[in-house]
Design a protein around this motif. Structure first.
Motif, mmCIF file in Angstrom:
data_model
loop_
_atom_site.group_PDB
_atom_site.id
_atom_site.type_symbol
_atom_site.label_atom_id
_atom_site.label_comp_id
_atom_site.label_asym_id
_atom_site.label_seq_id
_atom_site.Cartn_x
_atom_site.Cartn_y
_atom_site.Cartn_z
ATOM 1 N N ILE A 284 35.507 68.699 11.840
ATOM 2 C CA ILE A 284 36.457 69.364 11.726
ATOM 3 C C ILE A 284 36.731 70.452 11.188
ATOM 4 C CG2 ILE A 284 38.727 68.127 11.647
ATOM 5 C CD1 ILE A 284 37.900 71.354 14.548
ATOM 6 N N LEU A 285 36.668 69.949 9.980
ATOM 7 C CA LEU A 285 36.832 70.177 8.586
ATOM 8 C C LEU A 285 35.711 71.662 7.707
ATOM 9 C CD1 LEU A 285 38.628 67.563 6.176
ATOM 10 C CD2 LEU A 285 39.452 70.110 6.368
ATOM 11 N N ASN A 286 34.359 70.782 8.183
ATOM 12 C CA ASN A 286 32.957 72.240 8.605
ATOM 13 C C ASN A 286 32.977 72.794 9.008
ATOM 14 O OD1 ASN A 286 30.478 71.747 9.523
ATOM 15 N ND2 ASN A 286 30.006 71.581 7.295
ATOM 16 N N TYR A 287 33.654 73.085 10.074
ATOM 17 C CA TYR A 287 33.997 74.038 11.178
ATOM 18 C C TYR A 287 34.135 75.035 11.276
ATOM 19 C CZ TYR A 287 33.945 76.193 15.314
ATOM 20 O OH TYR A 287 33.635 77.703 16.502
ATOM 21 N N LEU A 288 35.281 75.090 10.578
ATOM 22 C CA LEU A 288 36.449 75.470 9.665
ATOM 23 C C LEU A 288 35.771 76.265 8.686
ATOM 24 C CD1 LEU A 288 39.920 73.510 9.828
ATOM 25 C CD2 LEU A 288 38.762 75.355 11.412
ATOM 26 N N LYS A 289 35.068 75.533 7.913
ATOM 27 C CA LYS A 289 34.557 75.420 6.259
ATOM 28 C C LYS A 289 33.486 76.843 6.753
ATOM 29 C CE LYS A 289 34.436 75.570 1.779
ATOM 30 N NZ LYS A 289 33.382 77.184 1.534
ATOM 31 N N THR A 290 32.479 76.620 7.376
ATOM 32 C CA THR A 290 30.787 77.123 7.648
ATOM 33 C C THR A 290 31.324 78.568 8.815
ATOM 34 O OG1 THR A 290 30.225 75.697 9.613
ATOM 35 C CG2 THR A 290 30.104 75.045 6.300
ATOM 36 N N ASN A 291 32.259 77.640 9.956
ATOM 37 C CA ASN A 291 31.729 79.143 11.332
ATOM 38 C C ASN A 291 30.691 78.833 11.801
ATOM 39 O OD1 ASN A 291 33.578 80.433 12.878
ATOM 40 N ND2 ASN A 291 32.549 82.874 11.873
ATOM 41 N N LEU B 104 27.669 78.196 15.005
ATOM 42 C CA LEU B 104 28.024 78.775 15.574
ATOM 43 C C LEU B 104 28.289 77.207 16.385
ATOM 44 C CD1 LEU B 104 24.760 81.204 16.834
ATOM 45 C CD2 LEU B 104 27.298 81.742 17.023
ATOM 46 N N GLN B 105 28.633 77.489 17.371
ATOM 47 C CA GLN B 105 28.612 76.045 18.444
ATOM 48 C C GLN B 105 27.291 75.209 18.207
ATOM 49 O OE1 GLN B 105 31.164 75.673 21.858
ATOM 50 N NE2 GLN B 105 32.856 76.760 20.226
ATOM 51 N N THR B 106 26.188 75.696 18.587
ATOM 52 C CA THR B 106 24.903 74.823 19.110
ATOM 53 C C THR B 106 24.388 74.757 17.476
ATOM 54 O OG1 THR B 106 24.555 76.390 21.067
ATOM 55 C CG2 THR B 106 22.645 75.943 19.802
ATOM 56 N N VAL B 107 24.480 75.601 16.606
ATOM 57 C CA VAL B 107 24.098 75.056 15.408
ATOM 58 C C VAL B 107 25.394 73.868 14.726
ATOM 59 C CG1 VAL B 107 24.399 75.396 12.595
ATOM 60 C CG2 VAL B 107 23.638 76.884 14.262
ATOM 61 N N GLN B 108 26.740 74.274 14.842
ATOM 62 C CA GLN B 108 27.380 72.634 14.346
ATOM 63 C C GLN B 108 27.069 71.311 15.343
ATOM 64 O OE1 GLN B 108 29.582 72.617 12.388
ATOM 65 N NE2 GLN B 108 30.727 71.408 13.061
ATOM 66 N N GLY B 109 26.188 71.789 16.447
ATOM 67 C CA GLY B 109 25.866 70.009 17.192
ATOM 68 C C GLY B 109 25.111 69.989 16.909
ATOM 69 N N ALA B 110 23.528 70.719 16.091
ATOM 70 C CA ALA B 110 22.625 70.150 16.111
ATOM 71 C C ALA B 110 22.489 69.591 14.035
ATOM 72 C CB ALA B 110 21.876 71.001 16.274
ATOM 73 N N PHE B 111 23.949 69.913 13.812
ATOM 74 C CA PHE B 111 24.321 69.438 12.817
ATOM 75 C C PHE B 111 24.461 68.164 12.851
ATOM 76 C CE2 PHE B 111 26.894 69.236 8.191
ATOM 77 C CZ PHE B 111 25.649 68.996 7.839
ATOM 78 N N LYS C 110 29.269 69.353 23.516
ATOM 79 C CA LYS C 110 29.362 67.813 23.352
ATOM 80 C C LYS C 110 30.557 68.424 21.795
ATOM 81 C CE LYS C 110 29.349 64.163 25.559
ATOM 82 N NZ LYS C 110 30.204 63.662 26.138
ATOM 83 N N ALA C 111 29.837 69.899 21.256
ATOM 84 C CA ALA C 111 30.901 69.374 20.461
ATOM 85 C C ALA C 111 31.841 70.722 20.165
ATOM 86 C CB ALA C 111 29.128 70.987 19.081
ATOM 87 N N ASN C 112 31.361 71.861 21.521
ATOM 88 C CA ASN C 112 32.686 72.263 22.010
ATOM 89 C C ASN C 112 34.199 71.170 21.740
ATOM 90 O OD1 ASN C 112 35.074 73.439 24.781
ATOM 91 N ND2 ASN C 112 33.662 75.332 23.629
ATOM 92 N N VAL C 113 33.776 70.574 23.157
ATOM 93 C CA VAL C 113 34.561 69.183 23.257
ATOM 94 C C VAL C 113 35.580 68.662 22.348
ATOM 95 C CG1 VAL C 113 35.399 67.338 24.507
ATOM 96 C CG2 VAL C 113 34.257 68.804 25.542
ATOM 97 N N TRP C 114 34.472 68.413 21.398
ATOM 98 C CA TRP C 114 35.367 68.077 20.159
ATOM 99 C C TRP C 114 35.307 68.981 19.265
ATOM 100 C CZ3 TRP C 114 36.119 62.923 18.835
ATOM 101 C CH2 TRP C 114 35.212 62.017 19.463
ATOM 102 N N ILE C 115 35.286 69.949 19.200
ATOM 103 C CA ILE C 115 36.093 71.465 17.668
ATOM 104 C C ILE C 115 37.769 70.756 18.956
ATOM 105 C CG2 ILE C 115 36.357 73.676 18.717
ATOM 106 C CD1 ILE C 115 33.329 73.452 17.652
ATOM 107 N N HIS C 116 37.530 71.092 20.171
ATOM 108 C CA HIS C 116 38.895 71.509 20.729
ATOM 109 C C HIS C 116 39.635 70.030 20.904
ATOM 110 C CE1 HIS C 116 37.714 76.143 21.487
ATOM 111 N NE2 HIS C 116 37.279 75.601 22.111
ATOM 112 N N CYS C 117 39.083 69.264 20.536
ATOM 113 C CA CYS C 117 40.078 67.595 20.699
ATOM 114 C C CYS C 117 40.671 67.630 19.206
ATOM 115 C CB CYS C 117 38.700 66.592 21.209
ATOM 116 S SG CYS C 117 39.894 64.825 20.335
#
Length: 313
Positions: free
Chosen positions: A73-80, A82-89, A96-103
Motif C-alpha cells: 500500500i505504501l508503494n501504491y501511494l508513492k508511485t501512483n 496503474l492497478q495493472t502495473v501495481q498488480g504485475a509488480f 486482485k490489486a484493486n481488492v488489496w488497494i481498497h482493503c
C-alpha cells in the motif's frame, strides 16, 4: 521472494518505493498489524461485512507477510501506478490489486489515527498548545484529476489557476511543520479564502497566522495575520515593504515545504485515476498522516523565530 524481501536491504530503493526508511517502516508496522487484524474481524478482504467464518491467512496469499501488505500500500501511494502495473509488480492480476488497494487503504488510515498522526478534519478536534501564543501557517493546495465527462462537472472542477481540472484542500500547520488541520476536499474552482471561511478556523487568542496573498481579507479575532503586501497598481513597493515581504516568505516557506513533503506520494501529486467515492479525500489525509509520522524520525530544522518581534501587518 516477495518484493519486500527483495528491497528490504536496499535502503535507497526502499525509500524510493515507499517514501519511508526501514526504521520508519518498522515503527509503523506493529500499528498496521493491529489495525489489520482488527478490521479483519468485521470485514472481508473485499470490504463486505464478515459473516460467521473467522479470518485466517490463506496459504497462497500473494501478500503473505504483514510487511508485504504494508509495502504494497505504501508503494501504491508513492508511485501512483496503474492497478495493472501495481498488480504485475507484485505478481497478481489487476482485479486482485484493486481488492488489496481498497482493503489496505482504510487499514493504513486507521493505524495512523491510532498513532494520533492524522490531521483533524474539524477545527474543534484540533489540539492546540494554548499555554503560549505561537505561529501557525496555512495554505491551499490543488491536485489534478482526469477531465470529467459531464459538462457541469467540467465547469465545477476546472481551475483557472492551473488551467486544468482538480480538487483542493487547505492545510494548517504548526512551527514543527506538522499538519494539524485539513479541510474537506472541494472543487479546485473554490477560492482559498472562501474555503478557509467555510472551515471555521479557531486559533488560540494571541497567536499569529502566516498566509499568502491568496487569503486577502481573511482575518480572525485576537489573531495577528502575517501577510505579504501587494504592489499598488501603477506604483512600486517601497524598499521596506520588499524587505518585509522577503522576511515573511522566509517564514512561510514552512508550509510550502510541508505540502511538498506530502506530495512525495505521487497519488496526491499526479492525476488520481481512482473514482471510488471518498478516495481522493482519504488518500490526501493518509499522506498528511504519513508526513506527520515521518517527522518524528526526520525532523526539520529552521532558524529560531523570535515571536515577540512579530507585529501585525
Amino acid at each position: 521472494m516477495s518484493q519486500y524481501q527483495t528491497y528490504a536491504e536496499k535502503p535507497l530503493e526502499f525509500l524510493a518505493l515507499t517514501g519511508y526508511t526501514r526504521q520508519e517502516f518498522d515503527a509503523l508496522l506493529p500499528h498496521f498489524r493491529d489495525s489489520y487484524y482488527q478490521r479483519m474481524k468485521t470485514h472481508r478482504l473485499d470490504g463486505k461485512p464478515r459473516g460467521k467464518r473467522k479470518y485466517s491467512d490463506y496459504q497462497n496469499c500473494p501478500l503473505p507477510l504483514m510487511e508485504d501488505k504494508l509495502f504494497f500500500i505504501l508503494n501504491y501511494l508513492k508511485t501512483n501506478n496503474l492497478q495493472t502495473v501495481q498488480g504485475a509488480f507484485f505478481g497478481i492480476s489487476q482485479p486482485k490489486a484493486n481488492v488489496w488497494i481498497h482493503c489496505l487503504q482504510p487499514i493504513l488510515k486507521q493505524s495512523l489515527a491510532a498513532l494520533g498522526e492524522l490531521p483533524a478534519r474539524q477545527m474543534a478536534d484540533v489540539c492546540f498548545d494554548e499555554t503560549e501564543a505561537t505561529l501557525y501557517f496555512h495554505d491551499g493546495t490543488e491536485r489534478p484529476i482526469p477531465r470529467p465527462s459531464d459538462p457541469e462537472q467540467q465547469q465545477l472542477y476546472y481551475s483557472g489557476k492551473k488551467k486544468r481540472h482538480g480538487v483542493k484542500n487547505n492545510a494548517l500547520i504548526n512551527l514543527l511543520c506538522k499538519i494539524l488541520f485539513l479541510t474537506d476536499t472541494v472543487e479546485a474552482k473554490k477560492h482559498d479564502k472562501k474555503l478557509a471561511d467555510e472551515s471555521g478556523y479557531q486559533l488560540p487568542p494571541g497567536s499569529k497566522l502566516a498566509q499568502d496573498t491568496g487569503f486577502q481579507g481573511f482575518s480572525l479575532d485576537n489573531v495577528a495575520i502575517l501577510q505579504p503586501k501587494k504592489k499598488p497598481r501603477g506604483k512600486p513597493l517601497s524598499d521596506l515593504d520588499k524587505h518585509i515581504n522577503q522576511w515573511l516568505a522566509s517564514l512561510r516557506v514552512r508550509i510550502e515545504h510541508t505540502i511538498g513533503s506530502v506530495k512525495r506520494y505521487r497519488i496526491v501529486k499526479d492525476k488520481i485515476r481512482n473514482w471510488k467515492p471518498g478516495f481522493r479525500d482519504a488518500v490526501f489525509e493518509i499522506c498528511c498522516g504519513l508526513h506527520n509520522f515521518r517527522l518524528n524520525f526526520r525532523p526539520w530544522h529552521y532558524p529560531p523565530i523570535q515571536l515577540h518581534l512579530f507585529v501585525p501587518f
